[in-house]
Design a protein around this motif. Structure first.
Motif, PDB file in Angstrom:
ATOM      1  N   THR A 240      37.737  45.343  40.675  1.00  0.00           N
ATOM      2  CA  THR A 240      38.963  44.532  40.516  1.00  0.00           C
ATOM      3  C   THR A 240      38.975  43.569  39.285  1.00  0.00           C
ATOM      4  O   THR A 240      37.469  43.000  38.952  1.00  0.00           O
TER       5      THR A 240
ATOM      6  N   SER B 265      30.142  40.763  45.200  1.00  0.00           N
ATOM      7  CA  SER B 265      30.704  39.838  44.791  1.00  0.00           C
ATOM      8  C   SER B 265      31.229  38.818  43.929  1.00  0.00           C
ATOM      9  O   SER B 265      32.437  38.599  44.268  1.00  0.00           O
ATOM     10  N   ARG B 266      30.394  38.506  43.347  1.00  0.00           N
ATOM     11  CA  ARG B 266      31.279  37.684  42.760  1.00  0.00           C
ATOM     12  C   ARG B 266      31.426  37.805  41.488  1.00  0.00           C
ATOM     13  O   ARG B 266      31.701  39.372  41.236  1.00  0.00           O
ATOM     14  N   LEU B 267      32.198  37.085  40.841  1.00  0.00           N
ATOM     15  CA  LEU B 267      32.991  37.450  39.455  1.00  0.00           C
ATOM     16  C   LEU B 267      32.594  36.297  38.515  1.00  0.00           C
ATOM     17  O   LEU B 267      31.660  36.239  37.965  1.00  0.00           O
TER      18      LEU B 267
ATOM     19  N   GLN C 192      34.956  41.986  39.151  1.00  0.00           N
ATOM     20  CA  GLN C 192      34.744  41.880  40.264  1.00  0.00           C
ATOM     21  C   GLN C 192      33.478  42.544  40.783  1.00  0.00           C
ATOM     22  O   GLN C 192      34.749  44.213  40.761  1.00  0.00           O
TER      23      GLN C 192
ATOM     24  N   PHE D 158      33.076  36.580  33.893  1.00  0.00           N
ATOM     25  CA  PHE D 158      34.165  36.465  33.180  1.00  0.00           C
ATOM     26  C   PHE D 158      34.067  36.233  32.266  1.00  0.00           C
ATOM     27  O   PHE D 158      32.926  36.418  31.064  1.00  0.00           O
TER      28      PHE D 158
END
Lengths: 116, 112
Positions: B31, B98-100, B92, B102
């Motif tokens: 994602t 599960s973490r984003l 993601q 950046f």
């Protein structure tokens, strides 16, 4: 229509004191994430929690930092014996479902910690 | 760990101009998301992309998820002064779970 609520918005601590940052997720959200942002930088993942469980704490410093998300009440990020390098903006985000199904995290306005 | 390279770091444009920024990664994400952050505020989600090759619009914003799942771009058309802020890409999934993760952000300045 409350979003993710964080408090305090600003916190000043002297070196060696403790900082407690609180986060209430959006209504109906049971997944909470904490991120740290240094000035002029992007957000860095710290920890991912669900109610009463720490799912992923791979971004948390090994010492002085802890997080919890109790069955009742907000999630708490606790920093013990703060040092100047802990000065940053700490953001909480929440999501509704399993992260695999949605990447849509909603962020709070952040808590800005200043260590003197 | 996974890293996102976001470019450019900053942009100075005139009101009405179009803007393009992009993100690349050495690894795959499931994602891609684009966020905007105003000073003193938290990031606000602009667009979420879930499928490789997906092109999604949100008003004057258009974003695409690269075919290889390793890159994404964000375009803003006909910029206005309120577009000023920092734009972050985030990935993601993949090895990040599960973490984003950046990017470092693109600081956009729009001159009226």
């Amino acid at each position: 229509n409350a979003g993710v609520m964080q408090n305090p918005r600003h916190l000043v601590r002297r070196r060696g004191q403790e900082a407690r940052l609180r986060c209430s997720p959006m209504k109906g959200h049971s997944h909470v994430y904490w991120y740290r942002q240094l000035p002029e930088e992007g957000l860095k993942f710290m920890v991912y929690l669900q109610k009463e469980n720490i799912i992923d704490e791979s971004g948390m410093p090994k010492e002085r930092f802890s997080a919890e998300f109790p069955k009742e009440g907000p999630s708490i990020l606790r920093i013990q014996q703060v040092v100047r390098g802990d000065s940053a903006a700490y953001f909480c985000a929440s999501s509704q479902g399993q992260p695999a199904n949605t990447g849509e995290l909603f962020f709070g306005e952040g808590s800005r910690l200043t260590v003197l | 760990g996974q890293q996102l390279n976001q470019s450019p770091q900053s942009m100075f444009i005139q009101e009405g101009e179009d803007v393009s920024m992009n993100c690349t990664s050495s690894s795959i994400f499931n994602t891609w998301l684009w966020y905007k952050q105003d000073p003193g505020e938290g990031p606000v989600l602009l667009i979420a992309l879930y499928k490789a090759g997906e092109l999604t619009s949100n008003g004057r914003l258009t974003a695409q998820f690269g075919i290889t799942r390793k890159d994404s771009f964000l375009n803003i058309s006909a910029s206005i002064p309120s577009d000023v802020g920092i734009y972050f890409c985030a990935g993601q999934g993949g090895t990040s779970g599960s973490r984003l993760t950046f990017g470092e952000g693109t600081q956009l300045t729009v001159n009226p």
